[in-house]
Design an enzyme around this catalytic site. Structure first.
Site, short mmCIF file in Angstrom:
data_model
loop_
_atom_site.label_atom_id
_atom_site.label_comp_id
_atom_site.label_asym_id
_atom_site.label_seq_id
_atom_site.Cartn_x
_atom_site.Cartn_y
_atom_site.Cartn_z
N TYR A 145 0.66 -1.17 -0.11
CA TYR A 145 0.09 0.07 -0.02
C TYR A 145 0.92 1.20 0.01
O TYR A 145 0.55 2.20 -0.89
CB TYR A 145 -1.01 -0.04 1.46
CG TYR A 145 -1.97 0.89 1.26
CD1 TYR A 145 -2.87 1.38 0.34
CD2 TYR A 145 -1.79 2.02 2.36
CE1 TYR A 145 -3.92 2.22 0.60
CE2 TYR A 145 -2.74 2.92 2.57
CZ TYR A 145 -3.76 3.00 1.35
OH TYR A 145 -4.79 3.99 1.72
N ASP A 146 1.92 1.26 0.87
CA ASP A 146 2.71 2.41 1.23
C ASP A 146 3.48 2.75 -0.20
O ASP A 146 3.38 3.99 -0.76
CB ASP A 146 3.66 2.18 2.15
CG ASP A 146 3.13 1.73 3.58
OD1 ASP A 146 2.04 1.55 3.46
OD2 ASP A 146 3.96 1.91 4.45
N VAL A 187 -9.31 -0.43 12.93
CA VAL A 187 -9.66 -0.39 14.52
C VAL A 187 -10.99 -0.10 15.13
O VAL A 187 -11.68 -0.62 15.75
CB VAL A 187 -8.50 0.62 15.16
CG1 VAL A 187 -8.67 1.92 14.72
CG2 VAL A 187 -8.54 0.32 16.85
N GLY A 205 -0.70 -5.17 20.50
CA GLY A 205 0.43 -4.70 20.95
C GLY A 205 0.00 -4.23 22.61
O GLY A 205 -0.89 -4.97 22.90
N ASP A 206 0.60 -3.24 23.26
CA ASP A 206 0.04 -2.79 24.40
C ASP A 206 -0.65 -1.59 24.31
O ASP A 206 -1.26 -1.06 25.25
CB ASP A 206 1.39 -2.49 25.39
CG ASP A 206 2.16 -1.20 24.60
OD1 ASP A 206 1.78 -0.54 23.84
OD2 ASP A 206 3.31 -0.98 25.31
N GLN A 209 0.48 2.66 20.93
CA GLN A 209 0.66 3.34 19.70
C GLN A 209 -0.56 4.60 19.48
O GLN A 209 -1.60 4.16 20.14
CB GLN A 209 0.65 2.50 18.75
CG GLN A 209 -0.63 1.66 18.36
CD GLN A 209 -1.04 0.28 19.00
OE1 GLN A 209 -0.55 0.32 20.15
NE2 GLN A 209 -1.48 -0.67 18.50
N ASP A 271 3.63 -1.75 12.08
CA ASP A 271 2.54 -1.06 12.63
C ASP A 271 3.08 0.20 13.14
O ASP A 271 3.85 0.34 13.99
CB ASP A 271 1.80 -1.72 13.57
CG ASP A 271 0.39 -1.26 14.16
OD1 ASP A 271 -0.50 -1.93 13.60
OD2 ASP A 271 0.38 -0.09 14.72
N1 UDP Z 1 -5.69 -2.19 16.24
C1 UDP Z 1 -6.00 -2.57 17.31
N2 UDP Z 1 -7.11 -3.58 17.31
C2 UDP Z 1 -7.69 -3.91 16.27
C3 UDP Z 1 -7.46 -3.22 14.87
C4 UDP Z 1 -6.38 -2.32 15.03
O1 UDP Z 1 -5.35 -2.54 18.15
O2 UDP Z 1 -8.63 -4.94 16.32
C5 UDP Z 1 -4.53 -1.11 16.01
C6 UDP Z 1 -3.52 -1.45 15.03
O3 UDP Z 1 -2.52 -2.11 15.42
C7 UDP Z 1 -2.95 0.26 14.73
C8 UDP Z 1 -4.23 0.97 15.18
O4 UDP Z 1 -5.10 0.11 15.88
O5 UDP Z 1 -1.95 0.30 15.83
C9 UDP Z 1 -4.84 1.41 13.79
O6 UDP Z 1 -5.25 0.13 13.05
P1 UDP Z 1 -6.05 0.35 11.69
O7 UDP Z 1 -5.90 -0.80 11.25
O8 UDP Z 1 -7.40 0.97 11.77
O9 UDP Z 1 -5.26 1.44 10.74
P2 UDP Z 1 -3.84 1.95 10.34
O10 UDP Z 1 -3.76 3.27 10.90
O11 UDP Z 1 -2.75 1.00 11.32
O12 UDP Z 1 -3.50 1.97 9.08
#
Ligand code: UDP
Length: 311
Positions: A145-146, A187, A205-206, A209, A271
């Site tokens: 994508y990037d 998310v 993760g924790d 982010q 991520d």
């Molecule tokens: N994320 C999460 N749980 C989920 C889906 C995403 O914690 O069920 C985290 C993901 O790891 C990222 C952030 O939420 O850090 C945003 O993820 P998203 O897929 O919405 O879009 P991104 O900003 O990464 O393109």
């Protein structure tokens, strides 16, 4: 005016179709429906100024009616989607952008490219200004994508320089609102779906982010202004209100009145650890800034998801 919108059946694309129709344009929406959804266009299909073309813009397309504007929004845009469709993502960002630029050139139309904050990768500068060149892993799973979007920006600037095409590039930061797909894996749909069904909230993760979430009508307003601006370099559009993913989970739980627990899952590869737009350029150039706060935006979005879930 007549406006072509690729990805017109997608989340942002369908809101754009609606806005351009409301501004009195004729709108031609193109979508191959791999991640778009015709239901998003249901409210527009009876409008005589609206036409839908089922087509993959990675393949050439001829539009007979005279076009004034071409907006290239076709692409899988959720990490889950571009992991499932990596080659389609690369093709629509490269071949699709070339085809869309070709259409704009043939019609002498304005062109606007939907780029992304993902061009900054896992950013080493924070917040991100348009002058930052980014930190992208070209061979990682998100690279499809990037790099496709980085190529698309490059191609757009080449058409501007070589053919004097009137081009615009918007770098879109995390956007949310009605018509996001419940299962797109991002998310917000995940958390809302889980909270409304009383399932555990999956924090990757924790949860430290950060992201910065912009309500879709704010984004659409910025895009509309940018299309008619005399400016060709990239412009960030997003809401600078930054929040950790863990805090975001609590906000959604509270709004849903949900008793779901939070569970922690592994962080996806590459991520980004932080993300926040610097919108100085959009403020100065377009007099634009977001108007809808998370309170209001999340409430409107949750009403939509409740309806979809029959709650
Ligand atoms: N994320 C999460 N749980 C989920 C889906 C995403 O914690 O069920 C985290 C993901 O790891 C990222 C952030 O939420 O850090 C945003 O993820 P998203 O897929 O919405 O879009 P991104 O900003 O990464 O393109």
């Amino acid at each position: 005016m007549r406006t072509l919108i690729t990805g017109g059946a997608g989340f942002i694309g369908s809101h754009l179709c609606e806005r351009f129709l409301a501004e009195g344009h004729e709108v031609v929406a193109v979508d191959n429906l791999i991640t778009g959804n015709l239901e998003n266009l249901d409210p527009l299909r009876s409008n005589p100024r609206f036409r839908f073309v089922g087509h993959d813009i990675s393949n050439p397309l001829k539009i007979r009616e005279k076009l004034d504007n071409v907006l290239h929004f076709a692409s899988p845009a959720s990490p889950v989607d571009y992991l499932e469709f990596p080659i389609q993502t690369l093709k629509v960002g490269s071949l699709g952008t070339h085809n869309a630029l070709g259409i704009a050139k043939a019609h002498g139309a304005r062109f606007l490219l939907a780029s992304t904050s993902e061009v900054y990768g896992d950013p080493l500068e924070h917040p991100q200004t348009e002058r930052y060149w980014g930190n992208v892993n070209p061979v990682g799973v998100r690279g499809v994508y990037d790099e496709a979007k980085r190529f698309a920006e490059s191609m757009t600037m080449a058409y501007h320089r070589v053919h004097q095409l009137n081009t615009h590039i918007v770098r879109i930061f995390n956007t949310y609102g009605p018509r996001m797909r419940l299962n797109d894996g991002r998310v917000l749909p995940n958390f809302m779906y889980q909270a409304l069904r009383g399932e555990p909230i999956t924090v990757y993760g924790d949860g430290s982010q950060t992201r910065s979430f912009c309500y879709v009508t704010d984004l659409v307003e910025g895009i509309y202004r940018l299309l008619f601006a005399d400016f060709h370099d990239p412009v960030n559009l997003g809401n600078p209100a930054e929040i950790t993913i863990l805090e975001f989970a609590s906000e959604i739980l509270k709004l849903a009145g949900s008793i779901s627990a939070v569970t922690f899952k592994p962080l996806p590869e590459d991520d980004p650890k932080v993300r926040q737009p610097d919108i100085t350029r959009a403020r100065q150039l377009l007099g634009w800034e977001p108007k809808v706060g998370r309170d209001e935006g999340l409430r409107r979005t949750m009403d939509f998801f409740k309806l979809r879930l029959g709650k």
